[in-house]
Design a protein around this motif. Structure first.
Motif, PDB file in Angstrom:
ATOM      1  N   GLY A   1       0.818  -1.216   0.000  1.00 47.48           N
ATOM      2  CA  GLY A   1       0.000   0.000   0.000  1.00 47.48           C
ATOM      3  C   GLY A   1       0.845   1.255   0.000  1.00 47.48           C
ATOM      4  N   SER A   2       1.911   1.266   0.818  1.00 44.60           N
ATOM      5  CA  SER A   2       2.797   2.425   0.827  1.00 44.60           C
ATOM      6  C   SER A   2       3.532   2.566  -0.498  1.00 44.60           C
ATOM      7  CB  SER A   2       3.779   2.351   1.998  1.00 44.60           C
ATOM      8  OG  SER A   2       4.628   1.239   1.868  1.00 44.60           O
ATOM      9  N   LEU A   3       3.916   1.448  -1.091  1.00 41.93           N
ATOM     10  CA  LEU A   3       4.571   1.485  -2.404  1.00 41.93           C
ATOM     11  C   LEU A   3       3.603   2.020  -3.460  1.00 41.93           C
ATOM     12  CD1 LEU A   3       7.181   0.867  -3.883  1.00 41.93           C
ATOM     13  CD2 LEU A   3       6.349  -1.450  -4.236  1.00 41.93           C
ATOM     14  N   ALA A   4       2.352   1.605  -3.391  1.00 45.85           N
ATOM     15  CA  ALA A   4       1.347   2.110  -4.330  1.00 45.85           C
ATOM     16  C   ALA A   4       1.117   3.608  -4.134  1.00 45.85           C
ATOM     17  CB  ALA A   4       0.043   1.347  -4.155  1.00 45.85           C
ATOM     18  N   ALA A   5       1.148   4.062  -2.875  1.00 47.13           N
ATOM     19  CA  ALA A   5       0.958   5.487  -2.601  1.00 47.13           C
ATOM     20  C   ALA A   5       2.071   6.315  -3.231  1.00 47.13           C
ATOM     21  CB  ALA A   5       0.908   5.723  -1.095  1.00 47.13           C
ATOM     22  N   PHE A   6       3.310   5.839  -3.151  1.00 46.65           N
ATOM     23  CA  PHE A   6       4.410   6.566  -3.784  1.00 46.65           C
ATOM     24  C   PHE A   6       4.268   6.563  -5.300  1.00 46.65           C
ATOM     25  CE2 PHE A   6       6.735   5.691   0.238  1.00 46.65           C
ATOM     26  CZ  PHE A   6       6.986   7.013   0.563  1.00 46.65           C
ATOM     27  N   GLY A   7       3.757   5.465  -5.838  1.00 49.37           N
ATOM     28  CA  GLY A   7       3.598   5.372  -7.281  1.00 49.37           C
ATOM     29  C   GLY A   7       2.485   6.254  -7.820  1.00 49.37           C
ATOM     30  N   VAL A   8       1.495   6.539  -6.989  1.00 45.22           N
ATOM     31  CA  VAL A   8       0.348   7.310  -7.444  1.00 45.22           C
ATOM     32  C   VAL A   8       0.553   8.824  -7.235  1.00 45.22           C
ATOM     33  CG1 VAL A   8      -1.160   7.450  -5.423  1.00 45.22           C
ATOM     34  CG2 VAL A   8      -2.133   6.967  -7.641  1.00 45.22           C
ATOM     35  N   LEU A   9       1.603   9.232  -6.547  1.00 45.24           N
ATOM     36  CA  LEU A   9       1.818  10.659  -6.268  1.00 45.24           C
ATOM     37  C   LEU A   9       1.856  11.527  -7.526  1.00 45.24           C
ATOM     38  CD1 LEU A   9       4.263  10.711  -3.233  1.00 45.24           C
ATOM     39  CD2 LEU A   9       1.879  11.393  -3.308  1.00 45.24           C
ATOM     40  N   PRO A  10       2.602  11.152  -8.579  1.00 44.21           N
ATOM     41  CA  PRO A  10       2.589  12.013  -9.778  1.00 44.21           C
ATOM     42  C   PRO A  10       1.200  12.105 -10.408  1.00 44.21           C
ATOM     43  CG  PRO A  10       4.417  10.474  -9.885  1.00 44.21           C
ATOM     44  CD  PRO A  10       3.577  10.074  -8.718  1.00 44.21           C
ATOM     45  N   LYS A  11       0.477  11.000 -10.425  1.00 48.13           N
ATOM     46  CA  LYS A  11      -0.880  11.004 -10.974  1.00 48.13           C
ATOM     47  C   LYS A  11      -1.800  11.852 -10.106  1.00 48.13           C
ATOM     48  CE  LYS A  11      -4.287   7.694 -12.712  1.00 48.13           C
ATOM     49  NZ  LYS A  11      -4.656   6.292 -12.815  1.00 48.13           N
ATOM     50  N   MET A  12      -1.621  11.818  -8.800  1.00 46.50           N
ATOM     51  CA  MET A  12      -2.441  12.607  -7.893  1.00 46.50           C
ATOM     52  C   MET A  12      -2.173  14.102  -8.071  1.00 46.50           C
ATOM     53  SD  MET A  12      -4.823  12.463  -5.990  1.00 46.50           S
ATOM     54  CE  MET A  12      -5.420  11.585  -4.636  1.00 46.50           C
ATOM     55  N   ARG A  13      -0.926  14.467  -8.296  1.00 55.99           N
ATOM     56  CA  ARG A  13      -0.582  15.871  -8.519  1.00 55.99           C
ATOM     57  C   ARG A  13      -1.328  16.401  -9.749  1.00 55.99           C
ATOM     58  NH1 ARG A  13       5.027  15.784  -8.973  1.00 55.99           N
ATOM     59  NH2 ARG A  13       5.070  15.663  -6.735  1.00 55.99           N
ATOM     60  N   LEU A  14      -1.337  15.612 -10.833  1.00 58.62           N
ATOM     61  CA  LEU A  14      -2.056  16.018 -12.041  1.00 58.62           C
ATOM     62  C   LEU A  14      -3.565  16.076 -11.796  1.00 58.62           C
ATOM     63  CD1 LEU A  14      -0.130  14.054 -14.811  1.00 58.62           C
ATOM     64  CD2 LEU A  14      -0.136  16.509 -14.398  1.00 58.62           C
ATOM     65  N   THR A  15      -4.086  15.165 -10.998  1.00 59.72           N
ATOM     66  CA  THR A  15      -5.505  15.164 -10.685  1.00 59.72           C
ATOM     67  C   THR A  15      -5.899  16.414  -9.912  1.00 59.72           C
ATOM     68  OG1 THR A  15      -5.546  12.758 -10.676  1.00 59.72           O
ATOM     69  CG2 THR A  15      -7.331  13.870  -9.518  1.00 59.72           C
ATOM     70  N   ILE A  16      -5.075  16.823  -8.956  1.00 58.65           N
ATOM     71  CA  ILE A  16      -5.367  18.032  -8.176  1.00 58.65           C
ATOM     72  C   ILE A  16      -5.362  19.250  -9.079  1.00 58.65           C
ATOM     73  CG2 ILE A  16      -4.436  19.569  -6.394  1.00 58.65           C
ATOM     74  CD1 ILE A  16      -3.728  17.036  -4.808  1.00 58.65           C
ATOM     75  N   LEU A  17      -4.391  19.339 -10.000  1.00 59.24           N
ATOM     76  CA  LEU A  17      -4.370  20.455 -10.948  1.00 59.24           C
ATOM     77  C   LEU A  17      -5.608  20.440 -11.840  1.00 59.24           C
ATOM     78  CD1 LEU A  17      -0.599  20.501 -11.983  1.00 59.24           C
ATOM     79  CD2 LEU A  17      -1.815  22.154 -10.552  1.00 59.24           C
ATOM     80  N   THR A  18      -6.021  19.270 -12.282  1.00 54.08           N
ATOM     81  CA  THR A  18      -7.222  19.147 -13.116  1.00 54.08           C
ATOM     82  C   THR A  18      -8.466  19.583 -12.350  1.00 54.08           C
ATOM     83  OG1 THR A  18      -6.212  17.310 -14.314  1.00 54.08           O
ATOM     84  CG2 THR A  18      -8.597  17.542 -14.497  1.00 54.08           C
ATOM     85  N   LEU A  19      -8.573  19.174 -11.075  1.00 50.54           N
ATOM     86  CA  LEU A  19      -9.706  19.590 -10.250  1.00 50.54           C
ATOM     87  C   LEU A  19      -9.733  21.104 -10.065  1.00 50.54           C
ATOM     88  CD1 LEU A  19      -9.658  16.817  -7.491  1.00 50.54           C
ATOM     89  CD2 LEU A  19     -11.423  17.161  -9.231  1.00 50.54           C
TER      90      LEU A  19
END
Length: 134
Positions: free
Chosen positions: A37-55
Motif C-alpha cells: 500500500g505504501s509502495l502504491a501510494a508513492f507510485g500514485v503521487l505524480p498522478k495525484m498531482r495532475l488530478t489536483i491540478l485538473t480539479l
C-alpha cells in the motif's frame, strides 16, 4: 496526515520507495498489505498531482477558486484516490495476491549502522528544540 507524509518523505530521501516498502515488511514485520500500500501510494503521487491540478482548473471553469489548502479540493481528490485504491486491490487479487501467506524475498534488506544514525541524529537535534518551546 502531514506528519505521515513528512515521515515518508524523510525516509525516501535516504532510500528508494521500493527499498522502503521492502524494509518495512522484512525488518519491522509489518503486513505485506501495508508495504504494498505504501509502495502504491508513492507510485500514485505524480498522478495525484495532475488530478489536483485538473480539479482546480475544472473548478475555475465554473468560477470557483480552490486553493491549495481547500478542504473541497482534497475531499474530491480523496474520493478519486479511493477509487484507484479499489482498482489496485482488485488487480492484486486477480494476479494471485493472498495476504496471509508466507513469502520469500528476492532482495533481503538489512538495517545498517548508518540507518540508525539517520534515525537517531535528527531526534537528538529536534528534541532539545521541542523542550525549549513554551
Amino acid at each position: 496526515m502531514f506528519a505521515y507524509v513528512l515521515l515518508g518523505t524523510s525516509f525516501t530521501l535516504i532510500n528508494s520507495p521500493l527499498e522502503l516498502a521492502r524494509s518495512l515488511e522484512q525488518n519491522l514485520n509489518l503486513p505485506s498489505k501495508f508495504a504494498y500500500g505504501s509502495l502504491a501510494a508513492f507510485g500514485v503521487l505524480p498522478k495525484m498531482r495532475l488530478t489536483i491540478l485538473t480539479l482546480q482548473k475544472a473548478a475555475l471553469m465554473r468560477g470557483i477558486r480552490l486553493s491549495f489548502w481547500s478542504p473541497k479540493l482534497y475531499f474530491k481528490a480523496l474520493l478519486i484516490a479511493l477509487n484507484w485504491s479499489d482498482e489496485l486491490a482488485q488487480a492484486m487479487i486477480s494476479h494471485g495476491y493472498v495476504e496471509d501467506t508466507a513469502r520469500t524475498y528476492a532482495h533481503k534488506i538489512s538495517i545498517k549502522h548508518t540507518d540508525w544514525l539517520y534515525l537517531l541524529v535528527p531526534l537528538f537535534i529536534i528534541q532539545p528544540l521541542l523542550l525549549m518551546l513554551p
